[in-house]
Design a protein around this motif. Structure first.
Motif, PDB file in Angstrom:
ATOM      1  N   ARG A  86       0.834  -1.203   0.000  1.00 52.24           N
ATOM      2  CA  ARG A  86       0.000   0.000   0.000  1.00 52.24           C
ATOM      3  C   ARG A  86       0.869   1.253   0.000  1.00 52.24           C
ATOM      4  NH1 ARG A  86      -4.626  -1.329   4.570  1.00 52.24           N
ATOM      5  NH2 ARG A  86      -5.476  -3.206   3.618  1.00 52.24           N
ATOM      6  N   VAL A  87       1.939   1.235   0.809  1.00 48.99           N
ATOM      7  CA  VAL A  87       2.808   2.404   0.906  1.00 48.99           C
ATOM      8  C   VAL A  87       3.554   2.624  -0.402  1.00 48.99           C
ATOM      9  CG1 VAL A  87       4.820   3.372   2.087  1.00 48.99           C
ATOM     10  CG2 VAL A  87       3.015   2.250   3.413  1.00 48.99           C
ATOM     11  N   ALA A  88       3.989   1.553  -1.048  1.00 52.63           N
ATOM     12  CA  ALA A  88       4.668   1.687  -2.333  1.00 52.63           C
ATOM     13  C   ALA A  88       3.749   2.341  -3.360  1.00 52.63           C
ATOM     14  CB  ALA A  88       5.136   0.319  -2.822  1.00 52.63           C
ATOM     15  N   LEU A  89       2.483   1.933  -3.387  1.00 57.71           N
ATOM     16  CA  LEU A  89       1.514   2.533  -4.303  1.00 57.71           C
ATOM     17  C   LEU A  89       1.291   4.000  -3.954  1.00 57.71           C
ATOM     18  CD1 LEU A  89      -0.557   2.275  -6.577  1.00 57.71           C
ATOM     19  CD2 LEU A  89      -2.216   1.462  -4.880  1.00 57.71           C
ATOM     20  N   TRP A  90       1.228   4.305  -2.650  1.00 57.80           N
ATOM     21  CA  TRP A  90       1.045   5.696  -2.220  1.00 57.80           C
ATOM     22  C   TRP A  90       2.209   6.565  -2.669  1.00 57.80           C
ATOM     23  CZ3 TRP A  90       4.362   8.126   1.306  1.00 57.80           C
ATOM     24  CH2 TRP A  90       4.002   9.442   1.632  1.00 57.80           C
ATOM     25  N   ARG A  91       3.454   6.055  -2.531  1.00 57.25           N
ATOM     26  CA  ARG A  91       4.617   6.845  -2.963  1.00 57.25           C
ATOM     27  C   ARG A  91       4.540   7.174  -4.450  1.00 57.25           C
ATOM     28  NH1 ARG A  91       7.917   3.400   0.603  1.00 57.25           N
ATOM     29  NH2 ARG A  91       8.295   2.090  -1.226  1.00 57.25           N
ATOM     30  N   GLU A  92       4.070   6.221  -5.246  1.00 58.29           N
ATOM     31  CA  GLU A  92       3.907   6.475  -6.676  1.00 58.29           C
ATOM     32  C   GLU A  92       2.880   7.579  -6.913  1.00 58.29           C
ATOM     33  OE1 GLU A  92       2.966   3.024  -8.906  1.00 58.29           O
ATOM     34  OE2 GLU A  92       4.653   1.840  -8.159  1.00 58.29           O
ATOM     35  N   ARG A  93       1.782   7.529  -6.172  1.00 57.89           N
ATOM     36  CA  ARG A  93       0.696   8.504  -6.374  1.00 57.89           C
ATOM     37  C   ARG A  93       1.123   9.926  -6.039  1.00 57.89           C
ATOM     38  NH1 ARG A  93      -4.415   6.904  -3.228  1.00 57.89           N
ATOM     39  NH2 ARG A  93      -5.318   8.574  -4.483  1.00 57.89           N
ATOM     40  N   VAL A  94       1.957  10.080  -5.009  1.00 54.96           N
ATOM     41  CA  VAL A  94       2.373  11.437  -4.626  1.00 54.96           C
ATOM     42  C   VAL A  94       3.652  11.869  -5.343  1.00 54.96           C
ATOM     43  CG1 VAL A  94       1.274  11.249  -2.370  1.00 54.96           C
ATOM     44  CG2 VAL A  94       3.701  10.668  -2.593  1.00 54.96           C
ATOM     45  N   GLY A  95       4.257  10.962  -6.139  1.00 58.93           N
ATOM     46  CA  GLY A  95       5.496  11.305  -6.828  1.00 58.93           C
ATOM     47  C   GLY A  95       6.637  11.545  -5.865  1.00 58.93           C
ATOM     48  N   TRP A  96       6.898  10.558  -5.018  1.00 59.15           N
ATOM     49  CA  TRP A  96       7.877  10.720  -3.925  1.00 59.15           C
ATOM     50  C   TRP A  96       9.249  11.162  -4.439  1.00 59.15           C
ATOM     51  CZ3 TRP A  96       6.993  11.007   1.073  1.00 59.15           C
ATOM     52  CH2 TRP A  96       8.089  11.001   1.943  1.00 59.15           C
ATOM     53  N   ARG A  97       9.892  12.092  -3.674  1.00 63.88           N
ATOM     54  CA  ARG A  97      11.199  12.617  -4.026  1.00 63.88           C
ATOM     55  C   ARG A  97      12.204  12.336  -2.913  1.00 63.88           C
ATOM     56  NH1 ARG A  97       9.653  18.733  -6.184  1.00 63.88           N
ATOM     57  NH2 ARG A  97       8.195  18.087  -7.836  1.00 63.88           N
ATOM     58  N   ARG A  98      13.448  12.164  -3.298  1.00 55.49           N
ATOM     59  CA  ARG A  98      14.493  11.867  -2.316  1.00 55.49           C
ATOM     60  C   ARG A  98      14.632  12.964  -1.270  1.00 55.49           C
ATOM     61  NH1 ARG A  98      19.731   9.591  -5.738  1.00 55.49           N
ATOM     62  NH2 ARG A  98      18.762   7.661  -6.509  1.00 55.49           N
ATOM     63  N   GLU A  99      14.453  14.208  -1.697  1.00 51.53           N
ATOM     64  CA  GLU A  99      14.649  15.328  -0.765  1.00 51.53           C
ATOM     65  C   GLU A  99      13.595  15.363   0.339  1.00 51.53           C
ATOM     66  OE1 GLU A  99      13.154  17.298  -4.702  1.00 51.53           O
ATOM     67  OE2 GLU A  99      14.377  15.567  -4.100  1.00 51.53           O
ATOM     68  N   TRP A 100      12.559  14.553   0.226  1.00 50.48           N
ATOM     69  CA  TRP A 100      11.559  14.468   1.293  1.00 50.48           C
ATOM     70  C   TRP A 100      11.949  13.446   2.359  1.00 50.48           C
ATOM     71  CZ3 TRP A 100       6.780  13.918  -2.467  1.00 50.48           C
ATOM     72  CH2 TRP A 100       6.632  15.120  -3.182  1.00 50.48           C
ATOM     73  N   GLY A 101      13.023  12.713   2.148  1.00 50.70           N
ATOM     74  CA  GLY A 101      13.425  11.682   3.093  1.00 50.70           C
ATOM     75  C   GLY A 101      12.986  10.306   2.638  1.00 50.70           C
ATOM     76  N   THR A 102      12.596   9.468   3.598  1.00 52.91           N
ATOM     77  CA  THR A 102      12.107   8.125   3.278  1.00 52.91           C
ATOM     78  C   THR A 102      10.770   7.890   3.972  1.00 52.91           C
ATOM     79  OG1 THR A 102      13.284   7.117   5.152  1.00 52.91           O
ATOM     80  CG2 THR A 102      14.446   7.196   3.027  1.00 52.91           C
ATOM     81  N   ALA A 103       9.941   7.078   3.344  1.00 46.62           N
ATOM     82  CA  ALA A 103       8.638   6.725   3.913  1.00 46.62           C
ATOM     83  C   ALA A 103       8.420   5.232   3.746  1.00 46.62           C
ATOM     84  CB  ALA A 103       7.515   7.508   3.236  1.00 46.62           C
ATOM     85  N   THR A 104       8.196   4.555   4.847  1.00 51.54           N
ATOM     86  CA  THR A 104       7.975   3.117   4.834  1.00 51.54           C
ATOM     87  C   THR A 104       6.712   2.793   5.608  1.00 51.54           C
ATOM     88  OG1 THR A 104       9.414   2.893   6.768  1.00 51.54           O
ATOM     89  CG2 THR A 104      10.428   2.561   4.614  1.00 51.54           C
ATOM     90  N   ALA A 105       6.312   1.529   5.580  1.00 53.88           N
ATOM     91  CA  ALA A 105       5.107   1.125   6.306  1.00 53.88           C
ATOM     92  C   ALA A 105       5.283   1.373   7.797  1.00 53.88           C
ATOM     93  CB  ALA A 105       4.813  -0.351   6.047  1.00 53.88           C
ATOM     94  N   ALA A 106       4.248   1.867   8.438  1.00 57.90           N
ATOM     95  CA  ALA A 106       4.298   2.216   9.858  1.00 57.90           C
ATOM     96  C   ALA A 106       3.888   1.038  10.722  1.00 57.90           C
ATOM     97  CB  ALA A 106       3.381   3.402  10.151  1.00 57.90           C
ATOM     98  N   GLY A 107       4.823   0.548  11.508  1.00 57.62           N
ATOM     99  CA  GLY A 107       4.502  -0.407  12.557  1.00 57.62           C
ATOM    100  C   GLY A 107       4.130  -1.788  12.075  1.00 57.62           C
ATOM    101  N   PRO A 108       4.367  -2.785  12.931  1.00 61.96           N
ATOM    102  CA  PRO A 108       3.979  -4.162  12.629  1.00 61.96           C
ATOM    103  C   PRO A 108       2.545  -4.431  13.038  1.00 61.96           C
ATOM    104  CG  PRO A 108       5.137  -4.111  14.705  1.00 61.96           C
ATOM    105  CD  PRO A 108       5.079  -2.682  14.210  1.00 61.96           C
ATOM    106  N   GLY A 109       2.101  -5.646  12.776  1.00 61.74           N
ATOM    107  CA  GLY A 109       0.805  -6.083  13.284  1.00 61.74           C
ATOM    108  C   GLY A 109      -0.300  -5.992  12.254  1.00 61.74           C
ATOM    109  N   ALA A 110      -1.405  -6.607  12.598  1.00 59.86           N
ATOM    110  CA  ALA A 110      -2.556  -6.636  11.699  1.00 59.86           C
ATOM    111  C   ALA A 110      -3.277  -5.304  11.698  1.00 59.86           C
ATOM    112  CB  ALA A 110      -3.515  -7.745  12.125  1.00 59.86           C
ATOM    113  N   GLY A 111      -3.829  -4.954  10.545  1.00 63.96           N
ATOM    114  CA  GLY A 111      -4.619  -3.747  10.454  1.00 63.96           C
ATOM    115  C   GLY A 111      -5.988  -3.946  11.067  1.00 63.96           C
TER     116      GLY A 111
END
Length: 271
Positions: A86-111
């Motif tokens: 889901r996060v990978a798809l979100w990064r594509e949608r917002v056009g993620w840039r290196r200068e914004w840092g990094t964004a990964t999935a938040a926390g373990p466990g079931a949703g």
């Protein structure tokens, strides 16, 4: 019992479909109900308000933010779709840039969706594909003053210098006000959904959702107590039918050990 005061005359779309802006620019919207995949609904599941997709954001030159709300949860999924996807798809949608840092999935466990399956529907012997899922107020709220509120403020400070759009998300009102908002602004729509589902069983997630359901159906509110009658079904007449109502806590509650244990005992009692 809470007095019912619904906006019966509210025209469709009176509350805008788009209700805010998430960090990094995606729009927050009113969520439609999740309809059953099966031929008919066996259960109507009512929550208080929907959750959001969260990321762990490591800002350049600053401490990481463990969980930042960035998008509507996709499609009220009960499948437990991998958060990293889901996060990978979100990064594509917002056009993620290196200068914004990094964004990964938040926390373990079931949703939360998966917990509804494992901790509620499966113990009741109900097929998730035959579940009609909706919320009392169908938009994401930020709890003012808590970690998410602070995380969003940190984003807005960063956005002002990085040329990103400022966020604009609704802050959650106090619980009594949220219940009355649901009854007043969403009551007619919730009753329509309940009739449309034609489900014989209703599950409410949390005291707020239980209070809304009680008000809309004209039945007594349920006192939530850590006692042996927790989860006992109630029979509720509605439009010539009799619904079997399970007032339960939300399975995603983590802070109250007593309620977690109480719900775990209820799960065991269903076997």
């Amino acid at each position: 019992m809470i007095d019912v005061c619904t906006d019966e005359g509210r025209p469709p779309g009176a509350i805008p479909f788009v209700v805010g802006v998430y960090p990094f620019g995606l729009l927050a919207a009113r969520r439609p109900p999740r309809l059953p995949v099966a031929d008919r609904a066996d259960v109507f599941v009512l929550g208080m308000y929907p959750s959001a997709l969260h990321v762990r954001w490591h800002r350049p030159g600053a401490r990481p933010i463990a969980a930042l709300a960035v998008d509507d949860e996709p499609g009220r999924s009960l499948s437990g779709q991998h958060r990293a996807d889901r996060v990978a798809l979100w990064r594509e949608r917002v056009g993620w840039r290196r200068e914004w840092g990094t964004a990964t999935a938040a926390g373990p466990g079931a949703g939360p969706g998966r917990l509804v399956v494992t901790d509620i529907l499966e113990p009741l012997g109900l097929d998730p594909r035959a579940a009609y899922l909706t919320d009392c107020v169908p938009t994401y709220f930020v709890k003012a003053g808590e970690r998410q509120d602070q995380a969003i403020r940190a984003y807005d400070e960063f956005a002002a210098t990085a040329g990103l759009p400022a966020s604009s998300l609704r802050r959650r009102p106090p619980k009594p006000e949220l219940v009355h908002l649901a009854i007043r602004a969403e009551g007619a729509e919730l009753l329509r959904q309940l009739r449309e589902s034609d489900a014989p069983t209703v599950v409410t997630l949390g005291k707020g959702a239980a209070d809304v359901f009680a008000a809309l159906t004209g039945t007594d509110r349920v006192p939530f107590r850590l006692t042996g009658d927790y989860g006992t079904p109630r029979l509720v007449p509605l439009g010539g039918r009799e619904l079997r109502w399970y007032p339960l806590v939300h399975p995603g509650v983590h802070r109250h050990v007593g309620w977690r244990n109480c719900h775990a005992r209820w799960v065991l009692s269903q076997h």
